[in-house]
Scaffold this active site. Structure first.
Site, short mmCIF file in Angstrom:
data_model
loop_
_atom_site.label_atom_id
_atom_site.label_comp_id
_atom_site.label_asym_id
_atom_site.label_seq_id
_atom_site.Cartn_x
_atom_site.Cartn_y
_atom_site.Cartn_z
N PHE A 1 -12.54 -6.47 4.71
CA PHE A 1 -12.77 -7.78 5.32
C PHE A 1 -12.41 -8.90 4.34
O PHE A 1 -13.20 -9.79 4.06
CB PHE A 1 -14.22 -7.89 5.79
CG PHE A 1 -14.40 -8.83 6.96
CD1 PHE A 1 -13.66 -8.68 8.12
CD2 PHE A 1 -15.33 -9.86 6.92
CE1 PHE A 1 -13.82 -9.52 9.20
CE2 PHE A 1 -15.53 -10.71 7.99
CZ PHE A 1 -14.76 -10.54 9.14
N ARG B 1 -16.09 -2.72 1.05
CA ARG B 1 -16.73 -2.15 -0.16
C ARG B 1 -17.92 -2.99 -0.62
O ARG B 1 -18.96 -2.49 -0.96
CB ARG B 1 -15.71 -2.07 -1.29
CG ARG B 1 -14.97 -0.74 -1.31
CD ARG B 1 -13.99 -0.72 -2.42
NE ARG B 1 -13.19 -1.96 -2.43
CZ ARG B 1 -12.20 -2.23 -3.25
NH1 ARG B 1 -11.88 -1.36 -4.17
NH2 ARG B 1 -11.51 -3.36 -3.17
N THR C 1 -1.83 -2.25 9.43
CA THR C 1 -0.87 -3.23 8.88
C THR C 1 -1.11 -3.37 7.38
O THR C 1 -0.65 -4.33 6.76
CB THR C 1 -1.05 -4.62 9.54
OG1 THR C 1 -2.41 -5.02 9.39
CG2 THR C 1 -0.67 -4.61 11.00
N ARG D 1 -1.31 -0.57 4.27
CA ARG D 1 -0.31 0.20 3.54
C ARG D 1 -0.24 1.60 4.14
O ARG D 1 -1.28 2.16 4.53
CB ARG D 1 -0.66 0.31 2.05
CG ARG D 1 -0.32 -0.92 1.23
CD ARG D 1 1.20 -1.12 1.10
NE ARG D 1 1.57 -2.28 0.31
CZ ARG D 1 1.88 -3.47 0.82
NH1 ARG D 1 1.84 -3.68 2.12
NH2 ARG D 1 2.24 -4.47 0.03
N GLU E 1 7.83 4.57 3.30
CA GLU E 1 8.78 3.81 4.12
C GLU E 1 10.02 3.43 3.29
O GLU E 1 9.90 3.27 2.08
CB GLU E 1 8.11 2.56 4.72
CG GLU E 1 7.59 1.57 3.69
CD GLU E 1 6.80 0.42 4.32
OE1 GLU E 1 5.89 0.67 5.14
OE2 GLU E 1 7.12 -0.73 3.98
N HIS F 1 7.50 -2.90 9.23
CA HIS F 1 6.83 -3.73 8.20
C HIS F 1 7.14 -5.22 8.40
O HIS F 1 7.73 -5.88 7.54
CB HIS F 1 7.24 -3.26 6.79
CG HIS F 1 6.23 -3.62 5.73
ND1 HIS F 1 5.99 -2.85 4.62
CD2 HIS F 1 5.38 -4.68 5.63
CE1 HIS F 1 5.06 -3.42 3.87
NE2 HIS F 1 4.68 -4.53 4.46
#
Ligand code: DGY
Length: 324
Positions: free
Chosen positions: A157, A181, A241, A243, A272, A290
């Site tokens: 967040f 976290r 969105t 990694r 990628e 991406h």
């Protein structure tokens, strides 16, 4: 007359930023726009005062394996910097900066785009028309899931996660659950009427949609694995969105093939631009190349943010976005 610091930009950038950089620095462009090899990167470290890399530069211990560097700063073009090995960069005494804030809106827009496309089966519909297979409107055709008033679980967040919450809650009336976290301040949660849950295990079974906005890197590799995919609702939709490495793509392809989840939307991929062939077979998957920050305004703002960091660094001020 003082000489301008020498700067290598590892990929082509928007013209406006390249021109501004060239006014203040002795700039070398990568005219071919092909990512540097580790060997070319090691040479660059001996040649330039600053290097401006991006996500396509894999700056692991190999590319940074030089006894000492002329380069003093890596001004990363992008907010994520898990492609830069922090230990190796520290050993070389490199300052590393990133480009937060300026891409939060557009990355959240792409996450919302994927969420809507998955829920409303827009990818399947588009593919059907292009294949010449649409036979016309009917009450049972490509039935999706309603988005409004559903529950969105957000993992991570920070700025982008919060922009996603803003869109989903204020635009679509969604209930927001958050896993992060650290504890999120009550006044931040209140902006989206969001509730923070203890763990990912708490969040997944309660969410109709799950959107990933945590950093990549070794610590979060396969954060979403087979066991966690199993905790999602049978029609739950996963959006990534962040990694590619955050999701175990093999496990995701299995979950999609066996319909143990409803669908997924991916803007990022492990390794990628290579795409795991198992993913290619999944109809209930929307894939974008991406595109999170890919708007004219944002790509220019990212470049100017790198420029601000460089200006600070070479003027002897602490760069505002120093991450290493
Ligand atoms: C970012 O800013 O991290 C984008 O994903 C491009 O690197």
């Amino acid at each position: 007359m003082t000489t301008k610091p020498s700067v290598l930009i590892t990929r082509r950038w928007p013209e406006a930023v390249e021109s501004r950089l060239a006014e203040c620095y002795d700039v070398t462009l990568n005219e071919q726009d092909i990512p540097l090899t580790p060997e070319q990167f090691r040479k660059a470290l001996a040649t330039y005062d600053a290097i401006l890399p991006t996500v396509t530069d894999n700056l692991g211990p190999d590319a940074l394996n030089v006894p000492k560097a002329k380069t003093r700063i890596l001004g990363n073009y992008g907010v994520g910097f898990s492609h830069i090995n922090a230990e190796a960069a520290k050993t070389l005494g490199l300052t590393v900066t990133n480009t937060p804030d300026v891409l939060s809106d557009c990355t959240a827009d792409i996450a919302m785009t994927l969420l809507l496309m998955c829920a409303r089966r827009a990818g399947e519909g588009e593919r059907e028309i292009r294949a010449g297979e649409w036979t016309g409107w009917r009450p049972t055709h490509l039935i999706g899931n309603k988005v409004s008033n559903k529950t969105l679980g957000i993992i991570g967040f920070g700025r982008i996660g919060q922009e996603m919450a803003r869109r989903a809650h204020h635009g679509f009336g969604m209930k927001i659950l958050v896993q992060n976290r650290s504890k999120i301040a009550t006044n931040i949660l209140a902006k989206y009427d969001a509730e923070q849950v203890e763990s990912i295990e708490d969040l997944l079974p309660q969410s109709d949609f799950v959107s990933l906005h945590c950093p990549g890197g070794a610590a979060n590799r396969h954060l979403i694995n087979a066991a966690r995919l199993n905790l999602m609702k049978p029609n739950g939709i996963l959006i990534n969105t962040a990694r590619g490495e955050v999701v175990d793509e093999r496990a995701l392809a299995q979950a999609l093939s066996f319909d143990t989840i409803g669908g997924a939307g991916l803007d990022v991929f492990d390794g990628e631009p290579r795409i795991n062939p198992d993913l290619m077979q999944c109809d209930n998957l929307v894939m974008l190349p991406h595109l999170g920050s890919a708007t004219q305004e944002t790509r220019e703002a990212m470049g100017f943010r790198v420029l601000d960091n460089l200006d600070d660094f070479f003027a002897g001020r602490p760069p505002r976005d120093q991450v290493i």
